[in-house]
Design a protein around this motif. Structure first.
Motif, mmCIF file in Angstrom:
data_model
loop_
_atom_site.group_PDB
_atom_site.id
_atom_site.type_symbol
_atom_site.label_atom_id
_atom_site.label_comp_id
_atom_site.label_asym_id
_atom_site.label_seq_id
_atom_site.Cartn_x
_atom_site.Cartn_y
_atom_site.Cartn_z
ATOM 1 N N PRO A 1 17.328 34.120 23.402
ATOM 2 C CA PRO A 1 18.595 34.765 23.013
ATOM 3 C C PRO A 1 19.793 33.859 23.283
ATOM 4 O O PRO A 1 19.643 32.733 23.763
ATOM 5 C CB PRO A 1 18.631 35.994 23.912
ATOM 6 C CG PRO A 1 17.933 35.560 25.160
ATOM 7 C CD PRO A 1 16.919 34.504 24.757
ATOM 8 N N GLY A 2 20.955 34.395 22.983
ATOM 9 C CA GLY A 2 22.198 33.701 23.325
ATOM 10 C C GLY A 2 22.395 32.451 22.490
ATOM 11 O O GLY A 2 21.687 32.207 21.513
ATOM 12 N N PRO A 3 23.366 31.626 22.890
ATOM 13 C CA PRO A 3 23.687 30.424 22.120
ATOM 14 C C PRO A 3 22.487 29.485 21.928
ATOM 15 O O PRO A 3 22.289 28.952 20.847
ATOM 16 C CB PRO A 3 24.783 29.769 22.951
ATOM 17 C CG PRO A 3 25.462 30.916 23.630
ATOM 18 C CD PRO A 3 24.365 31.886 23.950
ATOM 19 N N ILE A 4 21.687 29.306 22.968
ATOM 20 C CA ILE A 4 20.547 28.400 22.799
ATOM 21 C C ILE A 4 19.581 28.976 21.772
ATOM 22 O O ILE A 4 19.016 28.246 20.948
ATOM 23 C CB ILE A 4 19.845 28.101 24.154
ATOM 24 C CG1 ILE A 4 18.791 27.009 23.978
ATOM 25 C CG2 ILE A 4 19.205 29.333 24.764
ATOM 26 C CD1 ILE A 4 19.347 25.657 23.569
ATOM 27 N N GLY A 5 19.421 30.301 21.794
ATOM 28 C CA GLY A 5 18.556 30.934 20.798
ATOM 29 C C GLY A 5 19.125 30.819 19.401
ATOM 30 O O GLY A 5 18.393 30.658 18.418
ATOM 31 N N ALA A 6 20.455 30.878 19.303
ATOM 32 C CA ALA A 6 21.099 30.786 18.000
ATOM 33 C C ALA A 6 20.845 29.433 17.354
ATOM 34 O O ALA A 6 20.889 29.302 16.135
ATOM 35 C CB ALA A 6 22.599 31.040 18.130
ATOM 36 N N GLU B 1 19.730 17.332 19.596
ATOM 37 C CA GLU B 1 20.338 17.553 20.905
ATOM 38 C C GLU B 1 19.912 18.857 21.576
ATOM 39 O O GLU B 1 19.964 18.974 22.793
ATOM 40 C CB GLU B 1 21.871 17.503 20.795
ATOM 41 C CG GLU B 1 22.360 16.116 20.416
ATOM 42 C CD GLU B 1 23.870 16.047 20.358
ATOM 43 O OE1 GLU B 1 24.471 15.667 21.376
ATOM 44 O OE2 GLU B 1 24.450 16.383 19.310
ATOM 45 N N VAL B 2 19.476 19.819 20.766
ATOM 46 C CA VAL B 2 19.069 21.093 21.365
ATOM 47 C C VAL B 2 17.847 20.888 22.259
ATOM 48 O O VAL B 2 17.584 21.674 23.173
ATOM 49 C CB VAL B 2 18.784 22.151 20.269
ATOM 50 C CG1 VAL B 2 17.460 21.893 19.569
ATOM 51 C CG2 VAL B 2 18.804 23.548 20.867
ATOM 52 N N LEU C 1 18.035 27.337 18.536
ATOM 53 C CA LEU C 1 16.600 27.086 18.583
ATOM 54 C C LEU C 1 15.825 27.972 17.599
ATOM 55 O O LEU C 1 14.909 27.492 16.913
ATOM 56 C CB LEU C 1 16.108 27.332 20.018
ATOM 57 C CG LEU C 1 14.891 26.559 20.506
ATOM 58 C CD1 LEU C 1 14.999 25.072 20.198
ATOM 59 C CD2 LEU C 1 14.736 26.778 22.013
ATOM 60 N N SER C 2 16.180 29.238 17.525
ATOM 61 C CA SER C 2 15.396 30.152 16.691
ATOM 62 C C SER C 2 15.359 29.736 15.219
ATOM 63 O O SER C 2 14.278 29.677 14.639
ATOM 64 C CB SER C 2 15.900 31.592 16.833
ATOM 65 O OG SER C 2 15.802 31.999 18.172
ATOM 66 N N ASN D 1 5.086 22.946 17.824
ATOM 67 C CA ASN D 1 5.653 24.145 17.183
ATOM 68 C C ASN D 1 7.021 23.894 16.547
ATOM 69 O O ASN D 1 7.940 24.692 16.704
ATOM 70 C CB ASN D 1 5.764 25.284 18.218
ATOM 71 C CG ASN D 1 5.590 26.653 17.557
ATOM 72 O OD1 ASN D 1 4.977 26.748 16.478
ATOM 73 N ND2 ASN D 1 6.115 27.692 18.170
ATOM 74 N N GLY D 2 7.145 22.789 15.842
ATOM 75 C CA GLY D 2 8.372 22.529 15.088
ATOM 76 C C GLY D 2 9.340 21.589 15.764
ATOM 77 O O GLY D 2 10.329 21.161 15.171
ATOM 78 N N ARG D 3 9.083 21.250 17.016
ATOM 79 C CA ARG D 3 10.055 20.424 17.744
ATOM 80 C C ARG D 3 10.108 18.988 17.234
ATOM 81 O O ARG D 3 11.184 18.387 17.155
ATOM 82 C CB ARG D 3 9.751 20.451 19.231
ATOM 83 C CG ARG D 3 10.102 21.799 19.868
ATOM 84 C CD ARG D 3 9.491 21.932 21.249
ATOM 85 N NE ARG D 3 9.905 23.172 21.911
ATOM 86 C CZ ARG D 3 9.359 24.351 21.693
ATOM 87 N NH1 ARG D 3 8.384 24.484 20.805
ATOM 88 N NH2 ARG D 3 9.792 25.424 22.331
#
Lengths: 233, 480, 256
Positions: free
Chosen positions: B343-348, B313-314, B350-351, B301-303
């Protein structure tokens, strides 16, 4: 080249890492690492041999709401189990893992206990199992699935009583893994259990006994066996 | 029901709604405080914590550089132990694989342990549409499934729902129970959910869990839970399906142990979660319980597109939630405003990588770069740096509004030309200073609406420092 | 032992230059008291953060490249802002990494760039100042200075020597004030709530003065306090340390 999804994923990864140019050395690096399974830094608190293991294990387990009783030998286990159930006002019917070490305990000494053997069932309130090891660094029990240790017993009942031989105490998770490797088999499930089931999903209020047991009681058999080298496996 | 259509492009509206939601605000205030204190105490109790962070980062970097090989090794071990590995390029493929396994098992209901991948691929809605009933069993997930909501936090999915609303939800859905039963206490709510879900566990034909780790050395999948629901989910039904994304693989049991020492401490501040379970293949011949089939669905899925890029790094993320627990933006708007699964920084970070920068362009911009996420990330992911990189992509594609881009360009044009800059700034600043002197600050100012909507703008003192320094005859060149 | 009289370039920052020259002069006074010879190179405007943090890497790099020569001749570059100092120290090298010759030069400048209070204490060994200020202050740790440069104890140590001043900590000292450069105008609702929470914390501390080392954060917090009608005085830490209280009214206040 990218017929199956598998080929597509692996192909993309290989292109991104320039694998064509370095396949031999990369594959060797991976093989070596997997075979060596080297340890990383282990917290000093888990780096102990026999000395102090029981104290640390007990302190850590109690810190996560498990209760711990220490008895001298397997002969004292039935009495300890009966005492615990009476003290907590829990039923005396219990489902016991078909574990030869548990079978060998003198259950006639605790005539109030009503024992059946087998895997966990919906109606079970109390389960009694052995443990493969106890990890002192976090007061963690290591249970492995097998005919003498059905996994359902660890999760279905309200109360889970675990009999742990002090000789099976280790300092850190890595010591536990080495012991497991030494048995030459990898079970379906390895359950690291650290305290009873809990949830804080409702208003951040910690509740014990969410889906798994609300009570986790550990009977440590301290006996002379505690002098056996625990890390060498 | 899971989030299917992202609403990340409506982030400012979502955020505004969240700020106005008094119930959410109360939940946020209490949740963030608890998480932060507990994490910091747990880290302080382990002197080796910072060293472990370095090692964990290095382990995952090594894996990402050899991801193809570790995935193959993992697959081989799973297969040797009698399990099946399925590769899914995207969400639709993963859904189809899961449905096919459910159909082959004749499944009517499936129980589910907590899985972010399930949310990512929108599995629940899809199974429902296809006649298979999914039952979430994590208490928080169960609550929000009944309410038809999405999780608002990756480790505390229902923290936004107060207990009175949980009680209301249970009244509405648990129709077989006495409507007059007491449901005020968290204990009562928990007991009721436990009792209701017991039957579902036994009735399910298939159990689906996520995976915190996939271990290449042994072919084990690992879940980390506190409730024990994930274990009942995978032990009682005949079929166990594990949903995992590619980057979850780690080399050895030792490497897993190292990262596990960071996970719970960073997430909830526990030394270790109640249950850490390593599952390897189906039940063995002589076992008394356990699933007869074991399937692992590996989702890309895009990884794979991120490998070898600045965003690689994410993929070190272990989904502990520490970044959102410490994020001042998440702390005032919660998880739903981000408009998609993470959500949050990881979502910012990853999304935009998974659903596209056009849809999610607000998320990396909606950060003050305060850096607290990076300072607590157990895997040392440089989240602000990655967000900045995404802003660069966004800027490169001309996504920011024209007025903003032109404003920046004009400012940069001046900033590159000190003499012109001094000329161009001196007079306006002087005038603003004169106008603002009486009150000391502006309540409103043309072109500064974003600022003055929320706070006054302190007035400039008048002449610039550069002008005053000149006037004072201050030193302009290094003395010899 | 610190060098006898180092040559220091003051990088004044665009906000201090345009909005509050008092900060620049206070910095000069503190540096001179610490035995430095201070120069303000003409060819400086801004550290480039607005461009850098908006995704305009090219312009940010160009600003760095053009400002670099003005800072090179000095022993130190001192900045009365944690976030601008971090920009020069940590991010300029990243921006100019592609050109080997520039990379060496920018590395040298980065290595000699310091945030003001950190320079005074860590480099010059200053542990007290000649200043007086009647009041109870809370010190707000600006995020970049705190987390990128480790500025935390340095300003507090200096403030402890100010006669008449008591310094307290906020309830949530590590919490961002919600400034974040353009964030404050792009997401005013979110930023507004963050600074509102910060203002609550400041007011709950019982302090009559708010100090910090970054003008951006200070303008944000002062603007919010002012909007609320709060009487709390807001100043850059350098103003109090340099005894420059009489030179200008607090941030956002008119002359009495």
């Amino acid at each position: 080249m990218s017929g199956t999804p598998r080929d597509a994923v692996l192909g993309a990864l290989r292109r991104a890492t320039g694998r064509d140019a370095n396949m031999a050395e990369a594959a060797a690096a991976v093989r070596t690492r997997l075979a060596a399974h080297a340890r990383n830094t282990i917290p000093a608190r888990g780096l102990r041999e026999t000395q102090g293991l029981l104290e640390l294990f007990t302190e850590q387990a109690r810190g996560v709401d498990a209760s711990v009783a220490i008895v001298d030998d397997f002969g004292a286990v039935p009495g300890a189990v009966a005492d615990y159930l009476r003290g907590e006002n829990l039923p005396t019917r219990l489902r016991m893992a078909p574990d030869p070490r548990l079978d060998a305990c003198p259950w006639d000494d605790a005539p109030t206990l009503e024992i059946t053997r087998g895997k966990g069932e919906a109606e079970d309130v109390v389960a009694l199992t052995g443990a493969f090891a106890g990890v002192a660094e976090t007061g963690t029990l290591m249970l492995i699935s097998g005919p003498d240790s059905p996994t359902t017993l660890n999760f279905l009942p309200d109360a889970h009583i675990v009999v742990l031989n002090a000789a099976d105490l280790v300092g850190c998770y890595e010591d536990g893994w080495d012991r497991l490797r030494a048995t030459g088999r990898m079970p379906r499930s390895v359950n690291f259990i650290t305290g009873p089931s809990r949830s804080a999903d409702i208003e951040q209020t910690l509740q014990l006994g969410a889906h798994g047991p609300r009570w986790l009681h550990i009977v440590v058999v301290a006996g002379g066996a505690a002098t056996k080298d625990p890390g060498d496996g | 029901m899971s989030v299917e259509v992202p609403t990340s492009h409506r982030f400012p509206d979502n955020a505004r709604a969240a700020l106005a939601d008094a119930t959410l605000q109360r939940g946020l205030a209490s949740a963030k405080l608890g998480f932060r204190v507990r994490r910091s105490e747990a880290a302080a109790r382990l002197p080796e914590f910072e060293t472990l962070r370095d090692e964990a980062r290095d382990i995952k970097n090594h894996v990402l550089a050899h991801l193809d090989l570790y995935l193959e090794a993992f697959e081989q071990r799973v297969t040797e132990r009698g399990g099946h590995v399925h590769w899914a390029g995207d969400a639709a493929a993963a859904r189809d694989i899961v449905l096919a396994i459910c159909r082959a098992a004749g499944a009517r209901t499936v129980t589910k342990g907590k899985s972010m991948i399930s949310e990512e691929i929108g599995l629940n809605a899809f199974l429902e549409q296809n006649g298979v009933e999914p039952v979430e069993t994590d208490l928080g997930e169960y609550i929000i499934q009944l309410r038809g909501e999405a999780p608002s936090h990756i480790i505390a999915p229902a923290f936004h729902v107060p207990k009175a609303e949980v009680a209301e939800t249970f009244q509405k859905h648990h129709k077989s129970l006495d409507p007059a039963r007491p449901l005020e206490q968290p204990r009562q709510l928990l007991e009721e959910a436990r009792a209701m879900l017991r039957d579902r566990f036994f009735a399910a034909d298939v159990g689906i869990t996520g995976a915190n780790f996939l271990i290449a050395e042994t072919g084990a999948t690992v879940i980390v839970t506190n409730e024990g629901n994930g274990d009942l989910t995978q032990t009682l039904p005949r079929v166990h399906i594990v949903l995992a994304s590619l980057e979850k693989v780690v080399p050895t049991l030792e490497d897993t142990s190292t990262i596990l020492r960071l996970l719970a401490r960073s997430a909830t501040g526990q030394e270790f979660t109640s249950y850490t379970t390593f599952s390897t293949g189906p039940r063995r011949g002589e076992d008394l319980d356990g699933p007869q089939e074991f399937h692992v669905v590996l989702l890309d899925n895009g990884r794979s597109d991120l490998i070898g890029t600045e965003l690689q790094e994410v993929l070190r993320c272990i989904r502990c939630g520490a970044c959102m627990n410490h994020c001042p933006v998440f702390g005032v708007i919660g998880g739903h405003a981000y408009g998609w699964v993470y959500p949050g920084p990881i979502g910012a970070v990853l999304s935009p990588s998974l659903i596209g920068i056009e849809e999610a362009h607000h998320l990396p911009s909606a950060s003050t770069f305060c850096g607290r996420c990076e300072s607590v990330c157990p895997m040392r992911i440089p989240l602000p740096g990655l967000m900045r990189h995404l802003r660069e992509r966004e800027y490169g594609r001309g996504i920011p509004p024209a007025a903003q881009r032109w404003g920046l360009r004009a400012w940069a044009f001046l900033a590159k030309r000190p003499r012109l800059y001094r000329l161009a700034t001196a007079l306006p600043v002087r005038l603003l200073g004169l106008v603002g002197r009486r009150r000391g600050a502006f309540r409103r100012l043309p072109l500064a609406g974003g600022w003055t909507a929320e706070r006054d703008l302190p007035a400039p003192q008048g002449p610039t420092f550069q002008a005053l320094w000149n006037r004072a005859g201050g030193r302009r060149e290094r003395p010899r | 032992m610190p060098e006898p009289s180092p040559n220091v370039a003051l990088f004044v920052t665009c906000l201090a230059d345009l909005f509050r020259p008092t900060v620049g002069f206070a910095a000069v006074r503190l540096l001179e008291a610490a035995g430095c010879t201070v120069t303000v190179p003409r060819a400086q405007t801004c550290c480039g953060q607005p461009a850098y943090n908006s995704g305009d890497r090219e312009d940010a790099a160009e600003i760095a490249r053009r400002t670099l020569p003005a800072l090179e001749p000095f022993d130190y570059v001192v900045v009365p802002s944690g976030s601008c100092a971090a920009m020069l120290r940590l991010h300029w090298p990243a921006l100019l990494a592609d050109d080997a010759e520039l990379a060496t030069r920018v590395g040298a400048v980065a290595a000699k760039t310091w945030e003001l209070t950190s320079f005074l204490t860590d480099v010059r060994g200053v542990d007290s100042v000649e200043a007086a200020y009647e009041g109870i202050a809370v010190y707000h740790d600006s995020c970049s200075g705190l987390r990128e440069l480790g500025v935390r104890e340095q300003p507090r140590r200096l403030l402890r020597s100010v006669a008449g001043l008591t310094v307290r900590d906020l309830g949530a000292p590590e919490e961002c004030c919600g400034f974040g450069g353009l964030f404050a105008v792009k997401y005013p609702d979110i930023s507004g709530r963050m600074v509102s929470d910060k203002a609550d914390d400041i007011e709950a501390s019982g302090a009559d003065t708010l100090l910090a080392g970054d003008l951006g954060c200070l303008m944000n917090m002062a603007g919010k306090l002012k909007r609320r009608g709060s009487a709390i005085r807001v100043r850059h830490v350098a103003e109090v340390l340099a005894n420059a209280g009489d030179a200008a009214p607090p941030i956002g206040e008119s002359e009495a």
